[in-house]
Write an enzyme that holds these catalytic residues in place. Structure first.
Site, PDB file in Angstrom:
ATOM      1  N   GLU A  89       2.698  -2.753  -6.198  1.00 51.70           N
ATOM      2  CA  GLU A  89       3.249  -1.602  -5.508  1.00 51.70           C
ATOM      3  C   GLU A  89       2.256  -0.442  -5.465  1.00 51.70           C
ATOM      4  O   GLU A  89       2.139   0.253  -4.464  1.00 51.70           O
ATOM      5  CB  GLU A  89       4.557  -1.146  -6.169  1.00 51.70           C
ATOM      6  CG  GLU A  89       5.742  -2.060  -5.916  1.00 51.70           C
ATOM      7  CD  GLU A  89       6.080  -2.200  -4.435  1.00 51.70           C
ATOM      8  OE1 GLU A  89       5.669  -1.342  -3.635  1.00 51.70           O
ATOM      9  OE2 GLU A  89       6.750  -3.179  -4.079  1.00 51.70           O
ATOM     10  N   TYR A 172       9.459   6.345  -3.851  1.00 47.52           N
ATOM     11  CA  TYR A 172       9.429   4.996  -3.286  1.00 47.52           C
ATOM     12  C   TYR A 172       9.179   3.934  -4.361  1.00 47.52           C
ATOM     13  O   TYR A 172       9.933   2.966  -4.494  1.00 47.52           O
ATOM     14  CB  TYR A 172       8.354   4.855  -2.193  1.00 47.52           C
ATOM     15  CG  TYR A 172       8.055   3.406  -1.950  1.00 47.52           C
ATOM     16  CD1 TYR A 172       8.911   2.635  -1.179  1.00 47.52           C
ATOM     17  CD2 TYR A 172       6.988   2.766  -2.594  1.00 47.52           C
ATOM     18  CE1 TYR A 172       8.708   1.269  -1.022  1.00 47.52           C
ATOM     19  CE2 TYR A 172       6.775   1.405  -2.440  1.00 47.52           C
ATOM     20  CZ  TYR A 172       7.632   0.667  -1.660  1.00 47.52           C
ATOM     21  OH  TYR A 172       7.444  -0.670  -1.523  1.00 47.52           O
ATOM     22  N   ASP A 190       9.853   2.879   2.610  1.00 41.62           N
ATOM     23  CA  ASP A 190       8.438   2.998   2.958  1.00 41.62           C
ATOM     24  C   ASP A 190       8.307   3.161   4.475  1.00 41.62           C
ATOM     25  O   ASP A 190       9.302   3.320   5.178  1.00 41.62           O
ATOM     26  CB  ASP A 190       7.673   1.767   2.468  1.00 41.62           C
ATOM     27  CG  ASP A 190       7.996   0.559   3.321  1.00 41.62           C
ATOM     28  OD1 ASP A 190       9.131   0.482   3.828  1.00 41.62           O
ATOM     29  OD2 ASP A 190       7.110  -0.295   3.514  1.00 41.62           O
TER      30      ASP A 190
END
Length: 398
Positions: A89, A172, A190
DNA sequence: GATCCGTGGAC
DNA sequence: TGTCCAAGGAT
């Protein structure tokens, strides 16, 4: 809202295909009073039906068939590894899947567990990150690893709120890790998901002002179970069918629920407020080559642009750089020669143009303060950002 | 909210 | 060639 869904579904099934030139915007905003009128006319000419509400289950079914196979993704029914999820991520922030692939593999091979990464020197982390960009991510990655070891005994926090407190983990990423690695009901949003939602609801408000609204819609769609798969499904959809330029709406599992598709201009969403591009900055860079081929290099300041990364000596990069002053800023006195041409590079917020000067140094030359001679064969594995690799290549060319 | 942060690929 | 964009975060 829910009752309408049934009606709309029925109408969709019963009505012939809607003409493309209909005026869906007005249909959506019909008042109750106007609805009566429309219903009367419906007998002769069916109105454009509203879209049925999108269903998470529909997307999850699509995902089961079309999910991408990615190095950091657990197989269906297998538990996700928080370390992998987190590492991926962070790397994927504003970075393409294709670019991340090799970096992810190298990091995992070098530091298989969080503890390995936490005990590594920052210098090594930056070396492996070099070329991937946004170097603050690498610095935060390192700080974050150590924080998890020190504050959480080496175990990843499993809630959005606690994840959010860690460096490099924003709204996020916290939601993504909570949902994907721990099965929490969280809603990461996102760029892909923003686009999908903006189209689904034909949201006219431009980004970034529309972020709260888009997040609310995404949250309303998120299922209580399989929130991680749902988030990844949304991202896969946005990365494949619901692409920025030419969405493949005909293949989309949600095309019947998509307001933008019904309007026929899905590719125009999301709306965005244009951001200003930075003005050109210029400067000079100095490639000093010792008799044995070593290059003079130094470490940039720890924060800010290319923070902590390596560079060759340069002037400041300014809007009013004067070429005639270039030699006054050279790292040492020598017969500096201007290498023909310039090195151009574009950062996120400004374009850069560097003129390169080259000089030779004696075998026993001492490096200036804060700089060192770096053997040329070591350059490849040092933490040089791409702009500096361009400069060096230009400087040692003939 | 506006800026600052890299890089490479697609069109 | 220029423009946009990619699993954003920190300040």
């Amino acid at each position: 809202m829910k009752p309408l869904c049934q009606i709309d579904k029925a109408m969709t099934l019963a009505a012939p295909r809607v003409r493309k030139k209909a005026r869906p915007a007005k249909v959506v905003q019909k008042t109750a009073a106007r609805k009566k009128t429309v219903r009367k006319r419906a007998a002769a000419k069916p109105p454009a039906p509203r879209e049925p509400a999108p269903r998470a289950a529909t997307l999850l079914a699509w995902y089961a068939r079309h999910r991408r196979h990615l190095p950091w993704r657990a197989r269906p029914s297998e538990p996700a590894d928080p370390y992998r999820v987190w590492l991926s991520e962070i790397m994927l922030q504003q970075t393409t899947v294709k670019a991340v692939g090799p970096y992810f593999e190298r990091f995992l091979a070098r530091w298989p567990r969080l503890q390995d990464l936490a005990s590594a020197p920052l210098e090594d982390v930056l070396k492996l990150w070099a070329g991937l960009g946004y170097y603050a991510r690498a610095r935060n990655l390192h700080v974050c690893a150590r924080a998890i070891v020190e504050r959480h005994g080496g175990a990843f926090p499993d809630t959005e709120d606690t994840l959010r407190t860690l460096p490099g983990i924003g709204a996020y990423t916290a939601a993504a890790i909570a949902a994907i690695a721990f099965g929490r009901k969280a809603t990461p949003v996102d760029g892909n998901i923003e686009r999908v939602i903006a189209r689904l609801h034909a949201i006219e408000t431009p980004l970034p002002a529309a972020k709260p609204l888009i997040h609310a819609h995404a949250q309303a769609l998120t299922p209580a179970r399989h929130a991680g798969d749902f988030a990844q499904a949304m991202m896969d959809l946005g990365a494949s069918l619901c692409s920025p330029k030419r969405p493949a709406c005909a293949l989309c599992p949600w095309n019947d629920a998509c307001a933008a598709h019904r309007r026929g201009d899905a590719e125009t969403f999301p709306r965005k407020t244009p951001k200003a591009n930075g003005a050109l900055r210029r400067g000079a860079a100095y490639v000093a080559v010792r008799a044995d081929g070593a290059i003079l290099a130094r470490v940039r300041p720890p924060a800010g642009l290319l923070g902590g990364m390596m560079e060759v000596p340069t002037t400041d990069w300014t809007h009013d750089f004067d070429e005639r002053d270039a030699l006054a800023h050279a790292p040492f006195k020598a017969a500096w020669q201007r290498v023909p041409g310039v090195v151009r590079h574009v950062f996120t917020h400004f374009p850069l143009e560097l003129t390169v000067y080259r000089a030779r140094a004696a075998a026993g030359a001492r490096p200036p303060k804060d700089a060192r001679w770096l053997p040329q064969h070591k350059i490849a594995n040092e933490a040089f950002p791409n702009v500096m690799r361009k400069v060096i290549a230009h400087g040692i060319s003939d």
